[in-house]
Design a protein around this motif. Sequence first.
Motif, PDB file in Angstrom:
ATOM      1  N   LYS A   1      -2.641   5.272  -1.727  1.00 29.60           N
ATOM      2  CA  LYS A   1      -3.278   4.793  -2.850  1.00 29.60           C
ATOM      3  C   LYS A   1      -4.075   3.361  -1.772  1.00 29.60           C
ATOM      4  O   LYS A   1      -3.646   3.343  -1.008  1.00 29.60           O
ATOM      5  CB  LYS A   1      -1.614   4.042  -4.043  1.00 29.60           C
ATOM      6  CG  LYS A   1      -1.881   5.134  -4.947  1.00 29.60           C
ATOM      7  CD  LYS A   1      -1.057   4.801  -5.641  1.00 29.60           C
ATOM      8  CE  LYS A   1       0.435   5.763  -6.764  1.00 29.60           C
ATOM      9  NZ  LYS A   1       0.522   4.786  -7.626  1.00 29.60           N
ATOM     10  N   GLN A   2      -4.231   2.729  -2.570  1.00 31.19           N
ATOM     11  CA  GLN A   2      -5.171   1.528  -1.936  1.00 31.19           C
ATOM     12  C   GLN A   2      -4.937  -0.231  -2.084  1.00 31.19           C
ATOM     13  O   GLN A   2      -3.662   0.176  -2.860  1.00 31.19           O
ATOM     14  CB  GLN A   2      -6.892   1.058  -2.829  1.00 31.19           C
ATOM     15  CG  GLN A   2      -7.818   2.113  -3.082  1.00 31.19           C
ATOM     16  CD  GLN A   2      -8.681   0.929  -3.658  1.00 31.19           C
ATOM     17  OE1 GLN A   2      -8.844   0.243  -4.315  1.00 31.19           O
ATOM     18  NE2 GLN A   2      -9.896   1.373  -3.227  1.00 31.19           N
TER      19      GLN A   2
ATOM     20  N   GLN B   1       0.950  -0.976  -0.078  1.00 28.71           N
ATOM     21  CA  GLN B   1       0.175   0.754  -0.133  1.00 28.71           C
ATOM     22  C   GLN B   1       0.512   1.127   0.111  1.00 28.71           C
ATOM     23  O   GLN B   1       1.303   1.239   0.825  1.00 28.71           O
ATOM     24  CB  GLN B   1      -0.943  -0.127   0.944  1.00 28.71           C
ATOM     25  CG  GLN B   1      -1.905   1.505   1.346  1.00 28.71           C
ATOM     26  CD  GLN B   1      -3.479   0.998   1.874  1.00 28.71           C
ATOM     27  OE1 GLN B   1      -2.800   0.080   3.437  1.00 28.71           O
ATOM     28  NE2 GLN B   1      -4.375   1.493   1.283  1.00 28.71           N
TER      29      GLN B   1
END
Length: 113
Positions: A42-43, A38
């Motif tokens: 961001k995811q 990660q």
Amino acid sequence: QVQLVESGGDLVQPGGSLRLSCVASGTISIYHMGWYRQARGKQRELVARISRSGITNYADAVKGRFTISRDNAKNTLSLQMNNLKPEDTAVYHCNDINWRFNWGQGTRVTVSS
């Protein structure tokens, strides 16, 4: 509940290598496992996975550079990362591919000159 502890992250220059380790407090041999990362903002994404029997798959972004492996006898998972790029900078975690276990603290990888 199995606890996961990741280690091996560091600051490295572009083109460098690191080896990440994940130690589980219990058996993980029956699970399909993965390394996730990660990046800030961001995811979480799956970068590499390995089946119970050792079949591996990789995200396109790391294919040819990262290698996932496991030692079922020692309940460990590893990620060899070569030719690191700045875009590999992230916190890396291990987990079952269905997120079966609680997330560990992760290990931070920073790729920068």
